[in-house]
Write an enzyme that holds these catalytic residues in place. Structure first.
Site, PDB file in Angstrom:
ATOM      1  N   VAL A  30       0.695  -1.182   0.100  1.00 51.90           N
ATOM      2  CA  VAL A  30       0.023  -0.019  -0.157  1.00 51.90           C
ATOM      3  C   VAL A  30       0.773   1.343   0.069  1.00 51.90           C
ATOM      4  O   VAL A  30       0.602   2.250  -0.914  1.00 51.90           O
ATOM      5  CB  VAL A  30      -1.117  -0.027   1.352  1.00 51.90           C
ATOM      6  CG1 VAL A  30      -1.890   1.388   1.199  1.00 51.90           C
ATOM      7  CG2 VAL A  30      -1.945  -1.354   0.989  1.00 51.90           C
ATOM      8  N   LYS A 121      -6.888  -2.842  10.004  1.00 49.64           N
ATOM      9  CA  LYS A 121      -8.064  -3.527  10.478  1.00 49.64           C
ATOM     10  C   LYS A 121      -7.978  -4.135  11.916  1.00 49.64           C
ATOM     11  O   LYS A 121      -8.822  -4.300  12.782  1.00 49.64           O
ATOM     12  CB  LYS A 121      -8.739  -4.097   9.473  1.00 49.64           C
ATOM     13  CG  LYS A 121      -7.865  -5.270   8.998  1.00 49.64           C
ATOM     14  CD  LYS A 121      -8.372  -6.143   7.921  1.00 49.64           C
ATOM     15  CE  LYS A 121      -7.391  -7.292   7.208  1.00 49.64           C
ATOM     16  NZ  LYS A 121      -6.470  -6.586   6.526  1.00 49.64           N
ATOM     17  N   VAL A 148     -11.187  -1.225   5.721  1.00 54.33           N
ATOM     18  CA  VAL A 148     -12.503  -2.297   5.736  1.00 54.33           C
ATOM     19  C   VAL A 148     -12.534  -2.772   4.381  1.00 54.33           C
ATOM     20  O   VAL A 148     -12.590  -3.926   4.104  1.00 54.33           O
ATOM     21  CB  VAL A 148     -13.575  -1.495   6.135  1.00 54.33           C
ATOM     22  CG1 VAL A 148     -15.028  -2.437   5.885  1.00 54.33           C
ATOM     23  CG2 VAL A 148     -13.581  -1.345   7.795  1.00 54.33           C
ATOM     24  N   GLU A 206      -2.220 -15.883   0.746  1.00 54.04           N
ATOM     25  CA  GLU A 206      -1.169 -15.847   1.489  1.00 54.04           C
ATOM     26  C   GLU A 206      -0.467 -17.311   1.409  1.00 54.04           C
ATOM     27  O   GLU A 206      -1.325 -18.228   1.372  1.00 54.04           O
ATOM     28  CB  GLU A 206      -1.025 -15.250   2.860  1.00 54.04           C
ATOM     29  CG  GLU A 206      -1.557 -13.831   2.710  1.00 54.04           C
ATOM     30  CD  GLU A 206      -0.191 -12.897   2.266  1.00 54.04           C
ATOM     31  OE1 GLU A 206       0.727 -13.433   2.317  1.00 54.04           O
ATOM     32  OE2 GLU A 206      -0.731 -11.621   1.865  1.00 54.04           O
ATOM     33  N   ASP A 217     -10.013 -12.275   8.782  1.00 55.52           N
ATOM     34  CA  ASP A 217      -9.753 -11.041   8.235  1.00 55.52           C
ATOM     35  C   ASP A 217     -11.273 -10.461   8.037  1.00 55.52           C
ATOM     36  O   ASP A 217     -11.605  -9.205   8.296  1.00 55.52           O
ATOM     37  CB  ASP A 217      -9.072 -11.174   6.791  1.00 55.52           C
ATOM     38  CG  ASP A 217      -9.099  -9.883   6.077  1.00 55.52           C
ATOM     39  OD1 ASP A 217      -8.185  -9.291   6.045  1.00 55.52           O
ATOM     40  OD2 ASP A 217     -10.080  -9.797   5.229  1.00 55.52           O
ATOM     41  N   LYS A 221     -13.071  -6.669   9.904  1.00 52.85           N
ATOM     42  CA  LYS A 221     -13.666  -5.577   9.185  1.00 52.85           C
ATOM     43  C   LYS A 221     -15.177  -5.634   9.618  1.00 52.85           C
ATOM     44  O   LYS A 221     -15.546  -4.699   9.815  1.00 52.85           O
ATOM     45  CB  LYS A 221     -13.631  -6.100   7.536  1.00 52.85           C
ATOM     46  CG  LYS A 221     -12.230  -6.007   7.052  1.00 52.85           C
ATOM     47  CD  LYS A 221     -12.239  -6.585   5.753  1.00 52.85           C
ATOM     48  CE  LYS A 221     -10.666  -6.762   5.104  1.00 52.85           C
ATOM     49  NZ  LYS A 221     -10.695  -7.396   3.752  1.00 52.85           N
ATOM     50  N   GLY A 320      -5.613  -4.738  -2.692  1.00 55.44           N
ATOM     51  CA  GLY A 320      -4.736  -4.524  -3.691  1.00 55.44           C
ATOM     52  C   GLY A 320      -3.950  -3.116  -3.420  1.00 55.44           C
ATOM     53  O   GLY A 320      -4.793  -2.229  -2.941  1.00 55.44           O
TER      54      GLY A 320
END
Length: 443
Positions: A30, A121, A148, A206, A217, A221, A320
Site C-alpha cells: 500500500v 483493521k 475495511v 498468502e 480477516d 472488518k 490491492g
C-alpha cells in the site's frame, strides 16, 4: 508598488497553498503505491483544496531495499517513532499493520495533535474506540477508510452520510481471497484445495491463508463496520467466525440447483427492540437474484439496509495496493484540509455493545444428509427436526442406495435449535454423514 488589497490577496494565496508534510509508516504494497500517487496528484489536489501534500519522512524495516522510488536524502528511516515525533511532520499515515507498535505510534501522534490515517483493521477491531477517544480529546482526525474494503468508499458514508439513518443490517463480501476461491468452485466445479492453490499462485492468497479462509480477516472488518454503523463498541472477540475450508463442490452444486450462490459473508445486525448486536462471518446461501450473488472473483461488495434509505450496495476492488492507496489518499486530503481549517471529524461516543451470541441468532438453513435408502428413514429424520422445533420448508432426496442424500431447507429457526438438531442427527444409525450446514439469507 502593490496596494494593501493586493498584498492581502497574495498572503491569502500563500496561506491557502500551505504544504502539509506527511510521515509514512510502512512502504510495502500500500505505501509503495501511495508515494507515487501523492506525487502524481499533488498539483491537482493543491489546485482544488489549497493544500499541497508532500511525503517527507518514511519509516521502513530495511532502508537499503530497492523499492523503485526515489525518496531523496534523509527521507527513509528504520525508526518509526522518530517520524511520529518529528516536529516537521504534520500528518501520520500508518500502514505497517498489527497491534503493536502501531497502537503506540498512533497514540503518540494523536496526543501530539497530528491527524492519523490508518489501514490497520486488526488494530481498529481490537482497540479502535480507545484511539477514537484519544483523537477526539486532542481535536484531530483518525481516518481509516482503507481498513475495511480497500478502495471501496464505505466508512465515510456510514460515519457521515448515513449518520442519522437507522441502519438495521450491513452485510457483504469483505474478503477477496475467499470470494475468488468460491467463484472458482462455482464456475468451474473445482474443489477447495485446487481453488486455494490457484488463488495462492495468482497472489490472492498468502502462503498461510488461515486469516482469510477461516474468516478472521472478514471478522475484523465486520467488527469495525458494526462499531460505526451502530455507534457501539464491537471488538473482534464479539464476532462469530466460520470459514470456507469445509465447503465442498457438492455443497455449491446443491445451492446452485436450488437457486443460490454460496458466499462468505460478514453480517452485522442490530435488534431494535433490545439493542443487541449480532456480528458473524460464515458461508451463506444468497439468492441468485440478490446483488451480492453476482459479485465474482476477488471483488468485494457491501449491502447496507436502513429504515429510511432502503438498500444500498457498495462494490469494487476490496484489496490491492493501488485501490487501497486511493482510499488512504482520500483520507489524507480530508485530514490535511481539516488540519489547516482547525477542525476535525468526530466519531462521537461509543457504549459497549450488547453482543448477541450466534446461538441466539435466527436464519433459514440448508442441511444435507447422507442416509440409508430404506423405508422409515425420512420419518426418523424429520422427527428429529420436529423435536427441536425446526420447521422444514422444503425437502428432497438425491440418488438411491448407498448414494442416497436428503436435502432440507428450513424455515427461519434459532441457531441453537438447529445445532441441537444436527447433533442428534449425527447419532442416528440411518445417517451416514451430516454434510455442510449453510445459512440462507432472505431477499
Amino acid at each position: 508598488m502593490a496596494g494593501p488589497e493586493v498584498l492581502d490577496s497574495l498572503a491569502r494565496v500563500s496561506e491557502q497553498q500551505r504544504e502539509i508534510r506527511v510521515g509514512l509508516l510502512g512502504c510495502g504494497n500500500v505505501g509503495g503505491a501511495l508515494v507515487p500517487l501523492v506525487a502524481e496528484r499533488a498539483d491537482e489536489i493543491a489546485r482544488r483544496t489549497g493544500v499541497r501534500l508532500a511525503i517527507t519522512r518514511v519509516a521502513v524495516r530495511n532502508t537499503a531495499r530497492d523499492r523503485g522510488i526515489d525518496f531523496g536524502d534523509g527521507v527513509l528511516t528504520h525508526d518509526a517513532m522518530s517520524v511520529v515525533t518529528d516536529p516537521e511532520v504534520d500528518v501520520v499515515i500508518e500502514v505497517i499493520g498489527g497491534i503493536e507498535p502501531a497502537r503506540e505510534l498512533i497514540s503518540t501522534a494523536l496526543r501530539a495533535g497530528k491527524p492519523v490515517i490508518t489501514g490497520n483493521k486488526e488494530l481498529l477491531a481490537n482497540v479502535g474506540v480507545e484511539l477514537f477517544e484519544i483523537a477526539d480529546e486532542h481535536g484531530v482526525d483518525l481516518l481509516f477508510e482503507a481498513a475495511v474494503a480497500g478502495g471501496i468508499p464505505l466508512i465515510r458514508p456510514l460515519r457521515e452520510s448515513l449518520r442519522g439513518e437507522p441502519v438495521s443490517r450491513v452485510m457483504g463480501i469483505l474478503n477477496g481471497t475467499t470470494n475468488f476461491i468460491l467463484s472458482k468452485m462455482s464456475n468451474e466445479g473445482a474443489d477447495y484445495a485446487d481453488a486455494l492453490s490457484e488463488a495462492q499462485r495468482l497472489g490472492y492468497a498468502e502462503r498461510d491463508p488461515t486469516a482469510d479462509v477461516e474468516g478472521y480477516d472478514a471478522g475484523a472488518k465486520a467488527a469495525i463496520i458494526a462499531t460505526i454503523a451502530f455507534g457501539a463498541k464491537v471488538v473482534a472477540g464479539d464476532v462469530y467466525h466460520e470459514g470456507i475450508s469445509g465447503i465442498t463442490a457438492g455443497d455449491i452444486a446443491i445451492a446452485a440447483r436450488l437457486g443460490y450462490a454460496v458466499k462468505l459473508l460478514g453480517i452485522a445486525e442490530q435488534d431494535r427492540s433490545t439493542g443487541a448486536i449480532a456480528v458473524r462471518v460464515h458461508p451463506t446461501m444468497v439468492p441468485l437474484d440478490h446483488p451480492l450473488a453476482s459479485v465474482r472473483d476477488s471483488y468485494n461488495a457491501v449491502f447496507v439496509e436502513g429504515d429510511a434509505v432502503g438498500s444500498l450496495m457498495f462494490f469494487g476492488r476490496g484489496a490491492g495496493g493501488a485501490p487501497t492507496a486511493s482510499a488512504v489518499l482520500g483520507d489524507l486530503v480530508d485530514a490535511a484540509v481539516n488540519l489547516v481549517s482547525g477542525t476535525h471529524g468526530s466519531l462521537g461516543s461509543f457504549e459497549r455493545a450488547k453482543a448477541l451470541p450466534i446461538d441466539e441468532t435466527s436464519s433459514e438453513y440448508l442441511l444435507a444428509l447422507d442416509v440409508a435408502d430404506r423405508p422409515g428413514v425420512l420419518h426418523q429424520v424429520t422427527g428429529v427436526f420436529a423435536r427441536h422445533g425446526v420447521s422444514i420448508r422444503a425437502a428432497e432426496q438425491e440418488g438411491h442406495g448407498p448414494e442416497a442424500r436428503l436435502v432440507f431447507i428450513t424455515h427461519t429457526a434459532r441457531e441453537a435449535d438447529v445445532q441441537a438438531t444436527v447433533s442428534e442427527l449425527r447419532d442416528l444409525d440411518v445417517v451416514g454423514r451430516v454434510g455442510g450446514l449453510l445459512r440462507v439469507i432472505g431477499e
